[in-house]
Design a protein around this motif. Sequence first.
Motif, PDB file in Angstrom:
ATOM      1  N   ARG A 169      10.432  -4.390   1.568  1.00  0.00           N
ATOM      2  CA  ARG A 169       9.746  -5.656   1.827  1.00  0.00           C
ATOM      3  C   ARG A 169       9.883  -6.125   3.267  1.00  0.00           C
ATOM      4  O   ARG A 169       9.196  -7.054   3.685  1.00  0.00           O
ATOM      5  CB  ARG A 169      10.299  -6.719   0.878  1.00  0.00           C
ATOM      6  N   SER A 170      10.791  -5.509   4.016  1.00  0.00           N
ATOM      7  CA  SER A 170      11.043  -5.964   5.385  1.00  0.00           C
ATOM      8  C   SER A 170      10.188  -5.260   6.435  1.00  0.00           C
ATOM      9  O   SER A 170      10.369  -5.485   7.628  1.00  0.00           O
ATOM     10  CB  SER A 170      12.525  -5.763   5.731  1.00  0.00           C
ATOM     11  N   HIS A 190       0.974   0.507   3.022  1.00  0.00           N
ATOM     12  CA  HIS A 190       1.474   0.030   1.736  1.00  0.00           C
ATOM     13  C   HIS A 190       2.083   1.186   0.939  1.00  0.00           C
ATOM     14  O   HIS A 190       1.548   2.289   0.915  1.00  0.00           O
ATOM     15  CB  HIS A 190       0.357  -0.618   0.923  1.00  0.00           C
ATOM     16  N   ASP A 194       5.736   0.768  -4.969  1.00  0.00           N
ATOM     17  CA  ASP A 194       6.220  -0.603  -5.068  1.00  0.00           C
ATOM     18  C   ASP A 194       5.205  -1.507  -4.361  1.00  0.00           C
ATOM     19  O   ASP A 194       5.013  -1.387  -3.147  1.00  0.00           O
ATOM     20  CB  ASP A 194       7.595  -0.724  -4.403  1.00  0.00           C
ATOM     21  N   PRO A 195       4.543  -2.408  -5.072  1.00  0.00           N
ATOM     22  CA  PRO A 195       3.483  -3.225  -4.465  1.00  0.00           C
ATOM     23  C   PRO A 195       3.974  -4.143  -3.354  1.00  0.00           C
ATOM     24  O   PRO A 195       3.167  -4.631  -2.556  1.00  0.00           O
ATOM     25  CB  PRO A 195       2.944  -4.033  -5.648  1.00  0.00           C
ATOM     26  N   GLU A 196       5.272  -4.388  -3.280  1.00  0.00           N
ATOM     27  CA  GLU A 196       5.806  -5.289  -2.260  1.00  0.00           C
ATOM     28  C   GLU A 196       6.453  -4.541  -1.098  1.00  0.00           C
ATOM     29  O   GLU A 196       6.985  -5.173  -0.184  1.00  0.00           O
ATOM     30  CB  GLU A 196       6.817  -6.251  -2.886  1.00  0.00           C
ATOM     31  N   ALA A 197       6.415  -3.217  -1.134  1.00  0.00           N
ATOM     32  CA  ALA A 197       7.107  -2.415  -0.118  1.00  0.00           C
ATOM     33  C   ALA A 197       6.123  -1.843   0.899  1.00  0.00           C
ATOM     34  O   ALA A 197       4.933  -1.685   0.621  1.00  0.00           O
ATOM     35  CB  ALA A 197       7.887  -1.278  -0.778  1.00  0.00           C
TER      36      ALA A 197
END
Length: 210
Positions: A169-170, A190, A194-197
Motif C-alpha cells: 500500500r505504500s 497495480h 491485492d487490490p490495495e497494493a
Amino acid sequence: MIVDEAQARAFVAERCDADALDRLEDFAETLREENGRQNLVSAASLSTIWQRHIADSAQLLDHLPAGHNGPWMDLGTGAGFPGLVIAAMRPGLEVELVESRRLRIDWLERCKEALHLANCTVIGSRLELVPDHKVNVLSARAFAPLPKLVALARRFSTGDTVWLLPKGRSAEQEVAELPKRLRPMFHVEHSVSDPEAGIVVGKVAEGSGR
C-alpha cells in the motif's frame, strides 16, 4: 484481479510449464511444513499461499520487457519471495538470492537443492558486502524503503536494469519520497494479487547522481 487460490494457481500456470508448476507445488508444501519450525511467513497467509506469495511473485514477470533476461538479483529474499519463485518458473534465467539471516540462508539453500534449481545462487551476505557486479533485473519485497533501497542497490544497476519492487500500500508514497531527480524514473503498477497494493517499476538512468 485474483480473488482466490484457484485463480492464483491458474494465473501462475499460464506463465510457466508443468514442471515449474510441480516445483512450486513442492515448494508451497515444504514452506507450510517449515513454517511450523521457523516463522518464514505469517501463519494467517498459509491458507492463501498461492495468492499472497506465489502469484504475487509471479506477476513481476509481466512487467519484464520481452527479451530482457538475467542475471536477476533479488534483495532480502527471506522465505523465497519473489526470487525463488522466479527461479522455479524460469529455469533458464540466472537468479541471485541475497539474504543475510542465517536461518533464511539455510532455508533457501535447502529449497534450491530440493527443487534442483541449478540457475539459482544464494548469496548469504548483507547487501553492503556483496561485490560490485551488474545485473539486468533488481527485485525486492519488503526489503527497505524505496529511497534507501535505490541508494543501496544502484551500484548493481545499469541504465537498462529493470527494477521490480512490490511495495504494498505504500508504493505511491515511497515513489513520492524519492529525490526529485529520481522520481520520474519510477512508476506504480497495480498488483493483481491485492487490490490495495502496488508494484514500483522503473529504470535508473546512468549519471543521475546519488
